[in-house]
Design a protein around this motif. Structure first.
Motif, PDB file in Angstrom:
ATOM      1  N   TYR A 136       0.811  -1.226   0.000  1.00 16.78           N
ATOM      2  CA  TYR A 136       0.000   0.000   0.000  1.00 16.78           C
ATOM      3  C   TYR A 136       0.841   1.272   0.000  1.00 16.78           C
ATOM      4  O   TYR A 136       0.294   2.371  -0.024  1.00 16.78           O
ATOM      5  N   CYS A 231      -7.795  -3.272  -4.986  1.00 19.27           N
ATOM      6  CA  CYS A 231      -7.596  -2.924  -3.580  1.00 19.27           C
ATOM      7  C   CYS A 231      -7.411  -1.423  -3.353  1.00 19.27           C
ATOM      8  O   CYS A 231      -6.532  -0.990  -2.612  1.00 19.27           O
ATOM      9  N   CYS A 303     -12.207  -6.714  -4.160  1.00 18.20           N
ATOM     10  CA  CYS A 303     -11.005  -7.101  -3.418  1.00 18.20           C
ATOM     11  C   CYS A 303     -11.386  -7.168  -1.935  1.00 18.20           C
ATOM     12  O   CYS A 303     -12.498  -7.579  -1.604  1.00 18.20           O
ATOM     13  N   CYS A 304     -10.499  -6.728  -1.056  1.00 23.81           N
ATOM     14  CA  CYS A 304     -10.717  -6.936   0.376  1.00 23.81           C
ATOM     15  C   CYS A 304     -12.087  -6.449   0.843  1.00 23.81           C
ATOM     16  O   CYS A 304     -12.562  -5.393   0.433  1.00 23.81           O
TER      17      CYS A 304
HETATM   18 ZN   LIG Z   1      -7.542  -6.184  -1.337  1.00 29.14          ZN
END
Ligand SMILES: [Zn+2]
Length: 326
Positions: A136, A231, A303-304
């Motif tokens: 990230y 993400c 995604c997450c």
């Molecule tokens: Zn993710």
């Protein structure tokens, strides 16, 4: 309209089932060794909610990471990586057998039109081996050499030997890393790959480079058909895609978009303690899908923190658009 729906946050689903994975450097990939049936259950849950492609549970896995964190030999680690493909494939086969019976017994054209789901092999940025949430920020990039990225990705591409339909090199926050792995992909002409960037806003990838520059740098030799964003907040996807329309036209690109729900992990690094914070933006996610398709997205998922039910929302949206365009 040829749009396929990708699955969602499989690891989120595993976590939601009560398995604490956030403190494990192999994260959900540990389950390839300890709970293979559970992984198949998660794959089948996404398939039953209508997705067209499932991703292998290998994001946090790598041959060197499995050696280090699960005490395996290189050969055993390779088998674990490939097992992620076998489990995904078995899940598709089992789902499809039941699905076909259901389709035959129904007069629904949506059921009859569906194609057999595909399997995407998933590899994270080299950051996953450091287990410090570097994907990230890209902060790790000065600590690794080009050769280390090449060697690591090259050996993890042994996923391909197990037979996959797509290869996702995903959550990449750094332009330089994306360029290195894209160059390596020339050695795997049948990989059908996408390079997917982690983005920190509607214009920049995680490490700070301008998204359109990063995309230009990986597509300019004309070998990539798919480029992605994943993400990141769903709110960033439209401006990101708008910024690469020139590249879309020049290189006949298709985009892969699978943002998270907008919730982010509260800490700088992953660990056993901590939680996702911020608003869940799924109510803005699905309504934006038609716009993403207009901007060139042909594979869309989550995604997450996205659940099978969220993916069902995407499937319903895409099916509605397909029906209206008939
Ligand atoms: Zn993710």
């Amino acid at each position: 309209m040829n749009v396929l729906v990708l699955d969602g946050g499989a690891s989120t689903e595993i976590n939601n089932m009560g398995y604490s994975i956030h403190g494990d450097p192999l994260w959900s990939s540990r389950m390839l060794m300890t709970k293979p049936e559970l992984i198949k259950g998660v794959h089948k849950s996404f398939l039953e909610h209508g997705c067209d492609i499932i991703q292998t549970i290998s994001y946090q896995a790598s041959i060197s990471g499995i050696q280090k964190y699960a005490n395996k030999t290189a050969e055993e680690a390779k088998e674990v990586m490939q097992k992620s493909v076998h489990l995904a494939r078995e899940s598709v086969e089992e789902f499809w057998k039941d699905y076909q019976k259901k389709a035959e017994a129904s007069d629904s054209t949506i059921l009859a039109d569906k194609k057999k789901p595909l399997v995407c092999g998933c590899l994270g940025a080299i950051a996953v081996q450091f287990f410090n949430a570097g994907e990230y920020s890209g902060a790790y990039i000065d600590e690794v050499t080009e050769q280390e990225i090449i060697d690591s990705t090259d050996q993890d591409c042994s996923l391909l030997e197990a037979g996959i339909d797509y290869l996702a090199l995903e959550t990449i926050p750094v332009q330089k890393e994306a360029e290195i792995v894209t160059k390596l992909l020339r050695e795997f002409p049948n990989a059908n790959p996408w390079i997917s960037f982690q983005c920190k806003d509607g214009n920049h990838i995680g490490h700070g480079e301008v998204f359109s520059d990063a995309v230009q740098s990986v597509v300019q030799d004309g070998l990539l058909k798919y480029v992605g964003v994943n993400c990141c907040s769903p709110l960033y996807v439209t401006p990101l895609l708008q910024s690469v329309q020139k590249q879309r036209k020049a290189y006949s690109l298709e985009f892969v978009t699978y943002p998270n729900t907008g919730e982010i992990w509260e800490k700088e690094t992953f660990g056993e303690t901590g939680k996702f914070i911020g608003d869940n933006l799924m109510s803005s996610f699905v309504p934006a899908v038609p716009e993403w398709i207009d901007l060139g997205a042909s594979i869309i998922g989550g995604c997450c923190q996205t659940t099978p039910k969220d993916i069902q929302g995407l499937v319903d949206c895409v099916n509605g658009l397909k029906a209206s365009k008939k």
